[in-house]
Design a protein around this motif. Structure first.
Motif, PDB file in Angstrom:
ATOM      1  N   THR A 205      44.291  36.186  48.947  1.00 14.49           N
ATOM      2  CA  THR A 205      43.567  37.457  48.998  1.00 14.49           C
ATOM      3  C   THR A 205      42.216  37.365  48.305  1.00 14.49           C
ATOM      4  OG1 THR A 205      45.701  38.617  48.973  1.00 14.49           O
ATOM      5  CG2 THR A 205      43.740  39.924  48.517  1.00 14.49           C
TER       6      THR A 205
ATOM      7  N   LYS B  87      49.455  47.932  48.351  1.00 14.68           N
ATOM      8  CA  LYS B  87      48.313  47.953  49.269  1.00 14.68           C
ATOM      9  C   LYS B  87      47.023  48.322  48.537  1.00 14.68           C
ATOM     10  CE  LYS B  87      51.121  49.093  53.310  1.00 14.68           C
ATOM     11  NZ  LYS B  87      51.441  50.096  54.343  1.00 14.68           N
TER      12      LYS B  87
ATOM     13  N   THR C 271      39.683  35.704  50.281  1.00 12.61           N
ATOM     14  CA  THR C 271      39.500  36.435  51.544  1.00 12.61           C
ATOM     15  C   THR C 271      39.995  35.643  52.749  1.00 12.61           C
ATOM     16  OG1 THR C 271      37.254  35.634  51.993  1.00 12.61           O
ATOM     17  CG2 THR C 271      37.464  37.575  50.568  1.00 12.61           C
TER      18      THR C 271
ATOM     19  N   SER D 169      43.688  45.906  48.130  1.00 15.33           N
ATOM     20  CA  SER D 169      42.305  46.294  48.444  1.00 15.33           C
ATOM     21  C   SER D 169      41.381  45.979  47.283  1.00 15.33           C
ATOM     22  CB  SER D 169      42.260  47.791  48.763  1.00 15.33           C
ATOM     23  OG  SER D 169      43.108  48.100  49.857  1.00 15.33           O
TER      24      SER D 169
END
Length: 378
Positions: free
Chosen positions: A172, A189, A175, A193
């Motif tokens: 994450t 979630k 990316t 983000s």
């Protein structure tokens, strides 16, 4: 040599194609043998010639060669040929050592100025890069810990421990987002983000550091140094055409703004600076000595470790050429006329300083003695 290195990389890739390897096996083996022969001759000659290194005059020839063999570039050269001889001695399939033969690509560092510049940038920015790396490691573990806390009950298989959650945090933050592990809870979630946004911000830091350093390195060569520029500098005015061409190929260029500090009092082996245009002030014993176009400085940090190297500051925007200490020693061993030019110009400049009251006669004699003894030692 560059073409040979690139051809070896292409050959390694083509050997993995079964049809091509079966059809041209003998040609591939012959090409590899020829390549290794050339690389071996180059390696042996470099090791033998390293005994002529002028910066290690106190050591014997074989000690110099052993020191060179431990240098990074020499190790890369050795690794480029070693797989072939390992395969020949042990009888292993040469293709099994293919991955090690790709190390020949590292030899391009020796022949590519761009790669050499990049390696200098990485070395110069090593502390900033290490700090950025440590920050990223901290963010990685912090993100994995939070993911473990909010997702462990919903997905014990993927987030059942912090080491398990590290895979999701790494994917994450970078990316990449493989999608094999994703948070399913609302809190997870939201966390995902935030982690993605942080990844955009912090993983770009090393790229910015390298880009900025590379830009600075390129700007050090802002203007091309033709031979006529070298010949216009008084200490190089009597050089032969061959010496001037060699000098022009080795010097680096600098364009500095007013107020830039170029040398400090206790600097050692910082190279030789020659002023092409602009004005520089050299501070010696709390007095500012003016330097103008054609003057040189920095030699005191090379020829003497007595602390008599003056600090120098740019008074105006200035263009300079800079010869690193190692290159200066090399050129002096090939073209001794450079030393004579340095001494003559230094004697004239110091005499002018004495007449104008900037220096005493004793200061002039001390500096000339240092320079004379250093030239005689060379």
């Amino acid at each position: 040599m560059v073409v040979m290195i690139l051809a070896n990389v292409v050959a390694v890739a083509l050997e993995t194609v079964p049809g091509i390897w079966q059809q041209y096996q003998s040609e591939f083996l012959l090409f590899d043998a020829i390549s290794v022969s050339i690389f071996t001759i180059e390696y042996v000659l470099r090791v033998w010639a390293s005994a002529e290194n002028p910066s290690d005059d106190n050591d014997g020839a074989w000690r110099k060669r052993l020191r060179y063999m431990r240098s990074p570039l020499a190790i890369i050269d050795l690794m480029a040929i070693l797989p072939f001889y390992i395969g020949a001695v042990t009888g292993l399939d040469l293709r099994a050592l293919r991955i090690f033969r790709l190390l020949r690509l590292l030899k391009l560092v020796r022949y590519s100025p761009a790669l050499s510049s990049l390696s200098r940038v990485l070395y110069m920015e090593r502390r900033a890069l290490l700090a950025a790396f440590l920050i990223m490691i901290g963010i990685l573990f912090f993100s994995a810990t939070l993911a473990y806390m909010v997702e462990r009950e919903a997905q014990p298989g993927a987030f059942g421990s912090i080491p398990d959650a590290l895979w999701w945090a790494l994917a994450t933050l970078t990316t990449v987002g493989y999608g094999d592990v994703v948070p399913v809870t609302d809190a997870g979630k939201i966390l995902g983000s935030i982690v993605m946004v942080i990844g955009f911000a912090f993983y770009a830091v090393p790229i910015g550091i390298i880009a900025s350093g590379f830009s600075d390195e390129v700007h050090r060569r802002e203007f091309i140094v033709p031979v006529r520029v070298i010949e216009d500098i008084p200490i190089f005015s009597n050089l032969s055409v061959a010496a001037a061409k060699e000098m022009a190929s080795r010097v680096r260029t600098l364009t500095v703004a007013p107020g830039t500090v170029l040398t400090h009092k206790m600097d050692m082996h910082n190279g030789l600076y020659c002023l092409v245009s602009g004005e520089i002030s050299a501070f010696y014993r709390h007095r500012a000595l003016p330097l103008a176009s054609g003057d040189f400085f920095g030699e005191c940090g090379i020829i003497s470790d007595s602390g008599r190297q003056p600090s120098t500051v740019a008074r105006t925007r200035a263009k300079l050429i800079w010869l690193e200490s190692v290159d200066l020693h090399t050129l002096l061993s090939i073209f001794p006329d450079i030393a004579a030019g340095m001494y003559d110009h230094a004697a004239t400049r110091l005499s002018d300083y004495v007449e104008t009251g900037y220096l005493s006669v004793n200061d002039r004699e001390m500096q000339l003695d240092d320079l004379r003894h250093w030239i005689e030692a060379k």
